[in-house]
Motif scaffolding. Sequence first.
Motif, PDB file in Angstrom:
ATOM      1  N   UNK A   1      38.833  -9.240  -2.740  1.00 46.36           N
ATOM      2  CA  UNK A   1      37.415  -9.379  -2.432  1.00 46.36           C
ATOM      3  C   UNK A   1      37.112 -10.844  -2.150  1.00 46.36           C
ATOM      4  N   UNK A   2      35.943 -11.086  -1.563  1.00 46.99           N
ATOM      5  CA  UNK A   2      35.493 -12.438  -1.258  1.00 46.99           C
ATOM      6  C   UNK A   2      34.167 -12.700  -1.961  1.00 46.99           C
ATOM      7  N   UNK A   3      33.780 -13.977  -1.991  1.00 46.30           N
ATOM      8  CA  UNK A   3      32.510 -14.337  -2.580  1.00 46.30           C
ATOM      9  C   UNK A   3      31.350 -13.655  -1.869  1.00 46.30           C
ATOM     10  N   UNK A   4      30.266 -13.442  -2.600  1.00 44.33           N
ATOM     11  CA  UNK A   4      29.102 -12.764  -2.006  1.00 44.33           C
ATOM     12  C   UNK A   4      27.821 -13.197  -2.712  1.00 44.33           C
ATOM     13  N   UNK A   5      26.701 -12.896  -2.076  1.00 41.26           N
ATOM     14  CA  UNK A   5      25.384 -13.190  -2.618  1.00 41.26           C
ATOM     15  C   UNK A   5      24.763 -11.891  -3.138  1.00 41.26           C
ATOM     16  N   UNK A   6      24.081 -11.975  -4.279  1.00 42.72           N
ATOM     17  CA  UNK A   6      23.384 -10.807  -4.829  1.00 42.72           C
ATOM     18  C   UNK A   6      22.124 -11.303  -5.520  1.00 42.72           C
ATOM     19  N   UNK A   7      20.991 -11.248  -4.812  1.00 37.08           N
ATOM     20  CA  UNK A   7      19.760 -11.777  -5.373  1.00 37.08           C
ATOM     21  C   UNK A   7      19.920 -13.252  -5.697  1.00 37.08           C
ATOM     22  N   UNK A   8      19.638 -13.671  -6.940  1.00 39.17           N
ATOM     23  CA  UNK A   8      19.773 -15.086  -7.296  1.00 39.17           C
ATOM     24  C   UNK A   8      21.199 -15.492  -7.647  1.00 39.17           C
TER      25      UNK A   8
ATOM     26  N   UNK B   1      32.223  -5.961  -2.455  1.00 36.43           N
ATOM     27  CA  UNK B   1      32.839  -5.189  -1.379  1.00 36.43           C
ATOM     28  C   UNK B   1      34.314  -5.565  -1.242  1.00 36.43           C
ATOM     29  N   UNK B   2      35.134  -4.633  -0.760  1.00 39.42           N
ATOM     30  CA  UNK B   2      36.554  -4.969  -0.564  1.00 39.42           C
ATOM     31  C   UNK B   2      36.761  -5.817   0.677  1.00 39.42           C
ATOM     32  N   UNK B   3      37.795  -6.620   0.643  1.00 36.62           N
ATOM     33  CA  UNK B   3      38.226  -7.361   1.825  1.00 36.62           C
ATOM     34  C   UNK B   3      39.703  -7.059   2.066  1.00 36.62           C
ATOM     35  N   UNK B   4      40.223  -7.523   3.151  1.00 39.15           N
ATOM     36  CA  UNK B   4      41.642  -7.301   3.449  1.00 39.15           C
ATOM     37  C   UNK B   4      42.503  -7.962   2.374  1.00 39.15           C
ATOM     38  N   UNK B   5      43.414  -7.231   1.724  1.00 32.74           N
ATOM     39  CA  UNK B   5      44.245  -7.826   0.681  1.00 32.74           C
ATOM     40  C   UNK B   5      45.016  -9.036   1.209  1.00 32.74           C
TER      41      UNK B   5
END
Length: 397
Positions: free
Chosen positions: A97-104, A242-246
């Motif tokens: 997986x990669x970094x992501x934003x979720x609200x704050x 979310x998944x990303x390419x391994x």
Amino acid sequence: MQLHEFVDAVTADEPPMSRTADDIIAAGRRAERRRRAGFASAGAAGLVAVAVAGAFALPTFGSSGDAAPGTTVAAGATAAPTAAATWAEAAPFTWTFQGFEAGPFHVQDPIVASTAYQIASVYQDGRTSNDKSVSGDEAARAMADKMKGKTKPTLYAYLTVYRPGAFDPAGIRAGKQVTVAGHRAVQANLPTGLDPKNPLEPGNKLFAWEYTTGAWAAVTSISNDDDAPSFADFAMLVTGLKPSKPTPATVPFEVGYVPAGYEPLQVGSHAMPGLDGISSARDGNYGGATYTRPALPASGLTAPFDSGEDAITDGFHIYVTPSRNSNQSAQAGKSKCYDGGFCNVWSVDGKVQVQVSAQTTGNKLPMSELQKVAASIKVADVAKESTWTPAAGALRP
């Protein structure tokens, strides 16, 4: 954490005369922070010299700040690329997986990988995080503010994404079963210091959910506010992951010798291995690895391997760091072992330090074995990630 332990952490080798009392206090507070968070990798005490505790360590996220290479910048970052729709099967020491934003919340790219999970730092708007060293002057000013009652909202948090079958939700102490966005989940308060022997503390939280069949993710947090972030706040992460390419985790070194019976457990990429890597995520360290004997089971877990006191026994650690992050004075092109149970090797220009440390409970490695491991390590160009090696291959001779 006792005073003599604070001093030992700072005075391994002869400290430069410019080291001030503030430096010693700051280094001690870093050791205290590790103990509070339940870190067991005491070998890292020979490394970073100056840091302060989480109540006042860093600029608030949402303001400008530097991020470690490979991470998602906390504020104003470009969203991660669209990931695959399903979670692919992946081997240990692989990013999925990669970094992501979720609200704050700003989940960074993972920087720790193991046989059972990956770990990424989690930051929140309006709260400071204590994962970067500061100068003695900054530490003194922060201490003065704290003495005056000027505390800032803080959050030390990380997301652990477990491989299928690795996490056991039934093992969570006082866990409450819930459903969030159609996913099974469990939430619980955690004990003081994340030590199972201690009472539960409202500001310490665990929120875990089944992100795909048989596989769980968990956010662990320590806040100086009992009520915030709340479990409802952390539920925002469920749909954000979310998944990303391994992609294989890479490290800036290769190991040419490993003592008989020891198996690789975890690595840090742009970080030290394990929770030490998360606690110092923005210190600019290059990489590392932890080995144990025997190999630890990659199932039935409720927390990372090095959570709690004395969690890793009979093991050793490898740390590849800038020499400036060390308590020991660099000796360009030289090597040296210390009574504390670790050996250092410096690059020809003295700018990179390799440390091999056996400071774990029940360690049975003699100094001669540490020397052999340290001498066998081949370091890549730490500034050029294309020269780094996938961890699965780099950790075995």
